[in-house]
Design a protein around this motif. Structure first.
Motif, PDB file in Angstrom:
ATOM      1  N   THR A 153      51.942  71.166 -27.276  1.00 10.87           N
ATOM      2  CA  THR A 153      52.624  72.104 -26.743  1.00 10.87           C
ATOM      3  C   THR A 153      51.614  73.187 -25.929  1.00 10.87           C
ATOM      4  N   THR A 154      50.549  73.325 -26.569  1.00  9.89           N
ATOM      5  CA  THR A 154      49.593  74.440 -25.746  1.00  9.89           C
ATOM      6  C   THR A 154      49.436  73.840 -24.107  1.00  9.89           C
ATOM      7  N   ILE A 155      49.222  72.604 -23.786  1.00  8.07           N
ATOM      8  CA  ILE A 155      49.136  72.162 -22.614  1.00  8.07           C
ATOM      9  C   ILE A 155      50.400  72.339 -21.905  1.00  8.07           C
ATOM     10  N   TRP A 156      51.635  72.130 -22.529  1.00  9.25           N
ATOM     11  CA  TRP A 156      52.960  72.124 -21.720  1.00  9.25           C
ATOM     12  C   TRP A 156      53.080  73.771 -21.756  1.00  9.25           C
ATOM     13  N   GLY A 157      52.367  74.573 -22.246  1.00  9.00           N
ATOM     14  CA  GLY A 157      52.666  75.951 -22.319  1.00  9.00           C
ATOM     15  C   GLY A 157      51.839  76.417 -20.992  1.00  9.00           C
ATOM     16  N   LEU A 158      50.726  75.695 -20.521  1.00 13.41           N
ATOM     17  CA  LEU A 158      50.350  76.145 -19.474  1.00 13.41           C
ATOM     18  C   LEU A 158      51.186  75.912 -18.162  1.00 13.41           C
ATOM     19  N   THR A 199      46.993  55.654 -24.614  1.00  9.38           N
ATOM     20  CA  THR A 199      48.497  56.083 -24.699  1.00  9.38           C
ATOM     21  C   THR A 199      48.759  57.321 -25.182  1.00  9.38           C
ATOM     22  N   GLU A 200      47.776  57.787 -26.186  1.00  8.16           N
ATOM     23  CA  GLU A 200      47.959  59.122 -26.600  1.00  8.16           C
ATOM     24  C   GLU A 200      47.317  59.988 -26.087  1.00  8.16           C
ATOM     25  N   TRP A 201      46.145  59.981 -25.168  1.00 10.30           N
ATOM     26  CA  TRP A 201      45.457  61.023 -24.568  1.00 10.30           C
ATOM     27  C   TRP A 201      45.761  61.043 -23.157  1.00 10.30           C
ATOM     28  N   LEU A 202      45.682  59.945 -22.338  1.00  7.64           N
ATOM     29  CA  LEU A 202      45.709  60.067 -20.796  1.00  7.64           C
ATOM     30  C   LEU A 202      47.012  60.858 -20.542  1.00  7.64           C
ATOM     31  N   PRO A 203      48.126  60.807 -20.924  1.00  9.33           N
ATOM     32  CA  PRO A 203      49.259  61.587 -20.473  1.00  9.33           C
ATOM     33  C   PRO A 203      48.714  62.958 -20.334  1.00  9.33           C
ATOM     34  N   HIS A 204      48.388  63.483 -21.740  1.00  8.47           N
ATOM     35  CA  HIS A 204      48.117  64.781 -21.741  1.00  8.47           C
ATOM     36  C   HIS A 204      46.959  65.330 -20.956  1.00  8.47           C
ATOM     37  N   VAL A 205      46.078  64.515 -20.624  1.00  8.19           N
ATOM     38  CA  VAL A 205      45.041  64.928 -19.728  1.00  8.19           C
ATOM     39  C   VAL A 205      45.421  64.855 -18.509  1.00  8.19           C
ATOM     40  N   ALA A 206      46.391  64.233 -18.089  1.00  8.56           N
ATOM     41  CA  ALA A 206      46.842  64.039 -16.435  1.00  8.56           C
ATOM     42  C   ALA A 206      47.760  65.678 -16.590  1.00  8.56           C
ATOM     43  N   LEU A 207      48.558  65.692 -17.610  1.00 11.00           N
ATOM     44  CA  LEU A 207      49.428  66.882 -17.632  1.00 11.00           C
ATOM     45  C   LEU A 207      48.375  68.377 -17.534  1.00 11.00           C
ATOM     46  N   LEU A 208      47.358  68.240 -18.065  1.00 10.08           N
ATOM     47  CA  LEU A 208      46.405  69.299 -18.237  1.00 10.08           C
ATOM     48  C   LEU A 208      45.765  69.571 -16.882  1.00 10.08           C
ATOM     49  N   LEU A 209      45.413  68.381 -16.234  1.00 12.00           N
ATOM     50  CA  LEU A 209      44.757  68.609 -14.654  1.00 12.00           C
ATOM     51  C   LEU A 209      45.891  69.007 -13.719  1.00 12.00           C
ATOM     52  N   LEU A 210      47.153  68.555 -13.805  1.00 11.04           N
ATOM     53  CA  LEU A 210      48.330  69.090 -12.977  1.00 11.04           C
ATOM     54  C   LEU A 210      48.381  70.386 -13.395  1.00 11.04           C
ATOM     55  N   SER A 211      48.377  71.083 -14.499  1.00  8.85           N
ATOM     56  CA  SER A 211      48.678  72.404 -14.857  1.00  8.85           C
ATOM     57  C   SER A 211      47.540  73.246 -14.141  1.00  8.85           C
ATOM     58  N   SER A 269      52.177  69.162 -36.665  1.00  5.95           N
ATOM     59  CA  SER A 269      50.743  68.881 -36.671  1.00  5.95           C
ATOM     60  C   SER A 269      49.927  69.491 -35.803  1.00  5.95           C
ATOM     61  N   TRP A 270      48.739  69.497 -36.232  1.00 12.62           N
ATOM     62  CA  TRP A 270      47.486  70.303 -35.327  1.00 12.62           C
ATOM     63  C   TRP A 270      47.539  69.760 -34.079  1.00 12.62           C
ATOM     64  N   GLN A 271      47.351  68.476 -34.134  1.00 14.83           N
ATOM     65  CA  GLN A 271      47.243  67.744 -32.931  1.00 14.83           C
ATOM     66  C   GLN A 271      48.473  68.025 -31.848  1.00 14.83           C
ATOM     67  N   ALA A 272      49.632  67.951 -32.384  1.00 15.84           N
ATOM     68  CA  ALA A 272      50.854  68.018 -31.412  1.00 15.84           C
ATOM     69  C   ALA A 272      51.035  69.457 -31.131  1.00 15.84           C
ATOM     70  N   ALA A 273      50.840  70.271 -31.834  1.00 16.63           N
ATOM     71  CA  ALA A 273      50.989  71.881 -31.793  1.00 16.63           C
ATOM     72  C   ALA A 273      50.015  72.268 -30.616  1.00 16.63           C
ATOM     73  N   MET A 274      48.420  72.207 -31.113  1.00 12.66           N
ATOM     74  CA  MET A 274      47.617  72.759 -30.194  1.00 12.66           C
ATOM     75  C   MET A 274      47.108  71.988 -29.007  1.00 12.66           C
ATOM     76  N   LEU A 275      47.378  70.653 -28.762  1.00  8.58           N
ATOM     77  CA  LEU A 275      46.865  69.718 -27.826  1.00  8.58           C
ATOM     78  C   LEU A 275      48.413  69.406 -26.923  1.00  8.58           C
TER      79      LEU A 275
END
Length: 260
Positions: free
Chosen positions: A168-173, A231-243, A160-166
């Protein structure tokens, strides 16, 4: 050239992946991972030959520290993904029920194929593409470009757009930070493998090899569970900030070394 390389890798991977049909279903993930790794190495060979480079020039070589860096990546990946999962469980009112039928052998059969599956994508996006971009335009921009390409790759693979671009892209960082830090894919492969492995240890469905089954803390069925924005956004925001913090720290360290 990085975009061309990633495109060639993706096309070759699609071609090679047809070969997994020759293997039994139980070995499909092994076959896909190993064939994908071969596709990544073959694409790299083509490009390094064109530019008269060596595999070592793009971070693909075995070193004395390779296993150490891989192990460090595994530990970091478990820590990061485990923390993200914990956020979801706590904020979502979930808990884990131990699967008494789980076995070590069954778990190993399920998670070991994740190593070549992670390696093939690290070669495809954090090998030649990242290392050449880093030398041409700098760490920060190179990481952002390859992370975006990584997201597009998953989008083309049906995510999905959300899973791929938000997602895996953040994990890619984070993966790219590790590859730039160690100038190779050992640590990034460890993080990648550990992230996939950690999410494979639990399931909301009836568990088979998984160690835990996710359940609602109030006893309700998981079919009634609905994610909130926390639950959907906070973990990814935390990952983005860490990266971002790790990347900026690496950029400063590299700047100091060049200025010394």
């Amino acid at each position: 050239m990085a975009v061309v390389f990633c495109s060639c890798f993706t096309l070759l991977l699609m071609l090679f992946s047809m070969g997994k049909q020759l293997f039994p279903a139980s070995a499909e993930r092994w076959a896909y991972g190993l064939l994908g790794t071969a596709a990544g190495l073959l694409t790299t060979l083509l490009f390094v030959r064109i530019e008269k480079l060596r595999f070592a020039d793009v971070g693909l070589q075995w070193r004395k520290t390779t296993l150490l860096h891989f192990s460090q990546g595994v530990m970091l990946g478990v820590l990061v993904m485990g923390s993200m999962a914990a956020m979801v469980f706590v904020l979502g009112g979930l808990h884990l029920q131990w699967n008494t039928h789980a076995t070590v052998w069954g778990l190993l059969l399920a998670i070991l194929p994740l190593i070549p599956l992670a390696l093939m994508e690290e070669i495809g996006f954090r090998g030649y593409a990242l290392q050449r971009l880093q030398k041409a335009i700098g760490i920060r921009t190179a990481i952002c470009i390859t992370a975006l390409l990584f997201g597009v790759y998953h989008l083309l693979n049906g995510w999905s757009w959300q899973a791929a671009m938000l997602g895996t892209t953040i994990w890619g960082l984070l993966f790219a930070w590790a590859a730039c830090k160690q100038q190779g894919v050992a640590m990034s492969t460890g993080i990648h493998f550990a992230a996939n492995m950690t999410t494979s240890l639990y399931t909301a469905d009836q568990p088979t090899f998984q160690l835990w089954q996710i359940q609602m803390a109030n006893g309700s069925s998981m079919q009634t569970y609905q994610q909130t924005w926390l639950t959907e956004w906070l973990p990814h925001v935390a990952l983005l900030l860490l990266s971002v913090w790790l990347i900026e720290r690496l950029v400063k360290q590299q700047s100091k070394l060049r200025g010394a």
